[in-house]
Design an enzyme around this catalytic site. Sequence first.
Site, PDB file in Angstrom:
ATOM      1  N   CYS A 197       0.909  -1.243  -0.049  1.00 26.40           N
ATOM      2  CA  CYS A 197      -0.140  -0.050  -0.037  1.00 26.40           C
ATOM      3  C   CYS A 197       0.929   1.117  -0.018  1.00 26.40           C
ATOM      4  O   CYS A 197       1.707   1.403   0.831  1.00 26.40           O
ATOM      5  CB  CYS A 197      -0.955   0.067   1.138  1.00 26.40           C
ATOM      6  SG  CYS A 197      -1.826   1.335   1.449  1.00 26.40           S
ATOM      7  N   CYS A 248       0.418   3.329   3.761  1.00 32.15           N
ATOM      8  CA  CYS A 248       0.932   2.745   4.711  1.00 32.15           C
ATOM      9  C   CYS A 248       1.819   1.726   4.953  1.00 32.15           C
ATOM     10  O   CYS A 248       2.677   1.057   5.780  1.00 32.15           O
ATOM     11  CB  CYS A 248      -0.208   2.178   5.883  1.00 32.15           C
ATOM     12  SG  CYS A 248      -0.990   0.607   5.203  1.00 32.15           S
ATOM     13  N   CYS A 263      -7.085  -0.971   1.727  1.00 31.52           N
ATOM     14  CA  CYS A 263      -6.173  -1.432   2.306  1.00 31.52           C
ATOM     15  C   CYS A 263      -6.766  -1.700   3.883  1.00 31.52           C
ATOM     16  O   CYS A 263      -7.270  -0.778   4.490  1.00 31.52           O
ATOM     17  CB  CYS A 263      -4.956  -0.667   2.554  1.00 31.52           C
ATOM     18  SG  CYS A 263      -3.473  -0.694   3.871  1.00 31.52           S
ATOM     19  N   CYS A 268      -4.959   0.944   6.765  1.00 34.10           N
ATOM     20  CA  CYS A 268      -5.123   2.351   6.567  1.00 34.10           C
ATOM     21  C   CYS A 268      -6.285   2.662   6.088  1.00 34.10           C
ATOM     22  O   CYS A 268      -6.838   4.102   6.077  1.00 34.10           O
ATOM     23  CB  CYS A 268      -3.624   3.056   5.778  1.00 34.10           C
ATOM     24  SG  CYS A 268      -3.813   2.906   3.972  1.00 34.10           S
ATOM     25  N   CYS A 304      -8.467  -5.117  -9.582  1.00 34.70           N
ATOM     26  CA  CYS A 304      -7.984  -4.287 -10.680  1.00 34.70           C
ATOM     27  C   CYS A 304      -7.519  -3.053  -9.898  1.00 34.70           C
ATOM     28  O   CYS A 304      -8.365  -2.511  -9.121  1.00 34.70           O
ATOM     29  CB  CYS A 304      -9.067  -3.906 -11.626  1.00 34.70           C
ATOM     30  SG  CYS A 304      -8.680  -2.728 -12.674  1.00 34.70           S
TER      31      CYS A 304
END
Length: 170
Positions: free
Chosen positions: A87, A90, A135, A138, A158
């Site tokens: 991510c 984070c 995510c 976060c 995607c």
Amino acid sequence: MTFSIRQRLLSRRSLLGRVMVVAFGWMAAPRPVLAASKAADPAWTLSDAEWKRRLTPEAYQVLRREGTERPFTSPLNGEKRKGTYHCAGCDLPLFSSAAKFDSGTGWPSFWEPLAGAVATKVDFKLIIPRTEYHCRRCGGHQGHVFDDGPRPTGKRYCNNGVALRFQPSA
């Protein structure tokens, strides 16, 4: 007191008309800009200003405002090395390169996230429901998952490339 057939039809038409006006009004009403999902980890519940300092404007628009980058613009779309996709908000590992495939859509696509890395919610922004994923740590928006991916899962995660950071294997 009895109603004539004409009164009943007018009454039904009036009701149907009112329902249609309310439904159209609801669909046409301006929507506030949606923010990302709530962070599961309280340490990642940051203010808007903090997110803007941490992220590029493009990453902020996608991760925190649920935007979408233009297709075929991410260098990660053509990334072929072994490694892990994290991510960009984070740094939580989200996908293994082993699950990446070329979907031809213009965005990095994966058939499976790492265990416990993402959470989902239903998104109605295009009126039809879609499954948005973000995510888990976060709450940053990553993309949407579809049922047209390869085996073994049949899923296509995607992902917006600006929402990811690639970490090559050592």
